[in-house]
Design a protein around this motif. Sequence first.
Motif, PDB file in Angstrom:
ATOM      1  N   LEU A 131      -4.793 -41.221  23.454  1.00  0.00           N
ATOM      2  CA  LEU A 131      -4.081 -40.364  24.398  1.00  0.00           C
ATOM      3  C   LEU A 131      -4.839 -39.062  24.636  1.00  0.00           C
ATOM      4  O   LEU A 131      -4.869 -38.552  25.764  1.00  0.00           O
ATOM      5  CB  LEU A 131      -2.675 -40.059  23.864  1.00  0.00           C
ATOM      6  N   ALA A 144       4.075 -42.291  26.855  1.00  0.00           N
ATOM      7  CA  ALA A 144       3.120 -42.273  27.959  1.00  0.00           C
ATOM      8  C   ALA A 144       3.632 -43.112  29.135  1.00  0.00           C
ATOM      9  O   ALA A 144       3.519 -42.720  30.302  1.00  0.00           O
ATOM     10  CB  ALA A 144       1.766 -42.782  27.488  1.00  0.00           C
ATOM     11  N   GLU A 189      -8.001 -38.707  24.684  1.00  0.00           N
ATOM     12  CA  GLU A 189      -9.125 -39.009  25.580  1.00  0.00           C
ATOM     13  C   GLU A 189      -8.661 -39.346  26.994  1.00  0.00           C
ATOM     14  O   GLU A 189      -9.271 -38.915  27.975  1.00  0.00           O
ATOM     15  CB  GLU A 189      -9.934 -40.177  25.015  1.00  0.00           C
ATOM     16  N   LYS A 190      -7.579 -40.122  27.106  1.00  0.00           N
ATOM     17  CA  LYS A 190      -7.153 -40.600  28.421  1.00  0.00           C
ATOM     18  C   LYS A 190      -6.290 -39.591  29.179  1.00  0.00           C
ATOM     19  O   LYS A 190      -6.402 -39.460  30.397  1.00  0.00           O
ATOM     20  CB  LYS A 190      -6.390 -41.917  28.267  1.00  0.00           C
ATOM     21  N   ASP A 191      -5.393 -38.929  28.481  1.00  0.00           N
ATOM     22  CA  ASP A 191      -4.470 -38.012  29.160  1.00  0.00           C
ATOM     23  C   ASP A 191      -4.104 -36.855  28.238  1.00  0.00           C
ATOM     24  O   ASP A 191      -2.995 -36.791  27.693  1.00  0.00           O
ATOM     25  CB  ASP A 191      -3.202 -38.759  29.589  1.00  0.00           C
ATOM     26  N   PRO A 192      -5.033 -35.918  28.025  1.00  0.00           N
ATOM     27  CA  PRO A 192      -4.777 -34.784  27.117  1.00  0.00           C
ATOM     28  C   PRO A 192      -3.595 -33.924  27.558  1.00  0.00           C
ATOM     29  O   PRO A 192      -2.989 -33.228  26.741  1.00  0.00           O
ATOM     30  CB  PRO A 192      -6.090 -34.002  27.159  1.00  0.00           C
ATOM     31  N   ARG A 193      -3.256 -33.983  28.842  1.00  0.00           N
ATOM     32  CA  ARG A 193      -2.108 -33.211  29.333  1.00  0.00           C
ATOM     33  C   ARG A 193      -0.819 -33.607  28.604  1.00  0.00           C
ATOM     34  O   ARG A 193       0.019 -32.764  28.297  1.00  0.00           O
ATOM     35  CB  ARG A 193      -1.952 -33.445  30.834  1.00  0.00           C
ATOM     36  N   LEU A 194      -0.670 -34.892  28.313  1.00  0.00           N
ATOM     37  CA  LEU A 194       0.524 -35.343  27.603  1.00  0.00           C
ATOM     38  C   LEU A 194       0.545 -34.829  26.167  1.00  0.00           C
ATOM     39  O   LEU A 194       1.607 -34.523  25.628  1.00  0.00           O
ATOM     40  CB  LEU A 194       0.591 -36.876  27.605  1.00  0.00           C
ATOM     41  N   HIS A 203       6.529 -41.309  30.860  1.00  0.00           N
ATOM     42  CA  HIS A 203       6.022 -40.177  31.638  1.00  0.00           C
ATOM     43  C   HIS A 203       5.445 -40.649  32.962  1.00  0.00           C
ATOM     44  O   HIS A 203       5.671 -40.039  34.016  1.00  0.00           O
ATOM     45  CB  HIS A 203       4.947 -39.450  30.820  1.00  0.00           C
ATOM     46  N   GLN A 204       4.730 -41.747  32.940  1.00  0.00           N
ATOM     47  CA  GLN A 204       4.096 -42.277  34.146  1.00  0.00           C
ATOM     48  C   GLN A 204       5.110 -42.744  35.176  1.00  0.00           C
ATOM     49  O   GLN A 204       4.883 -42.624  36.383  1.00  0.00           O
ATOM     50  CB  GLN A 204       3.172 -43.441  33.762  1.00  0.00           C
ATOM     51  N   GLU A 258       1.784 -31.344  26.242  1.00  0.00           N
ATOM     52  CA  GLU A 258       3.235 -31.308  26.435  1.00  0.00           C
ATOM     53  C   GLU A 258       3.986 -31.631  25.143  1.00  0.00           C
ATOM     54  O   GLU A 258       5.053 -31.072  24.883  1.00  0.00           O
ATOM     55  CB  GLU A 258       3.638 -32.286  27.546  1.00  0.00           C
TER      56      GLU A 258
END
Length: 269
Positions: A241, A207, A243-248, A210-211, A251
């Motif tokens: 993850l 994560a 909950e916070k950033d399902p897009r990751l 990626h950021q 991927e």
Amino acid sequence: MRRHRCNQVVRSDSETESESDAETMRCLSCKEEYAARDAGTCKECYEEAGETEEELKREIEDLKAKVAFLRFWSPLDHAHRGSPTSPGPVFPDVVLVAYDDGSPGLPPVPVPAHKAVLVNRSPVFKAMLENEMEESRSGTIKISDVSYDALRAFVNYLYTAEAWLDEQMACDLLVLAEKYHVKHLKGFCEKFLVSKLNWDNSLLTYAFAHQHGAKLVLDAALSLITDNMDKLTKKEEYMELVEKDPRLVVEIYEAYLSKQVNTAVHKDT
């Protein structure tokens, strides 16, 4: 200079034929025969390898001397947290100030530097200091969301290309390196983080990478995760993850499916 690799030898045909009283060997580099008593390589190649080794040693020493010559003395060699404005003989003309210093109630501590060094090391500092911006006029660069220790280590790296890293410092410096486009430092931190990568920290590292566009770390973490998909949903960080950033998470599954397809294709071929 002709350079050979003579660490292997093969026996010549004369070993099985009694054409010569003395056994001979053939050098794999120059393909010439030589007496077996020379034990391992022909004399010419052995001497040439020794010359090459000496030449490389001289080149290494020359490079070390150039690095020592070009190394800047950092103003941080003379300024300490207790006396940040004591620059010694290096005469800094700009200061950087951390606004996440972790010292509530105390004024931010400035980190002294030289404009010429900042401009040379970072295109962001170059644009900032060569134009009529606030930082150029005031001689103070305010940097938010960074600790004093990380900022100090960052400035010191701009002078010396050296930094002491643990995982937190590597992350902090990578963020600064990305923000100010210091590619050499970013690569240095990425390699360190890859060396510390394991299953326990893989999702958080992924994560983070990626950021901040840390591709080397991103690829390494993603590879480790997709190799252990059977354990992924059991990790506490996985639900966070989701909950916070399902897009990751999407991927990760896309990368896993792609790896499965590629494996199947290779098996078929």
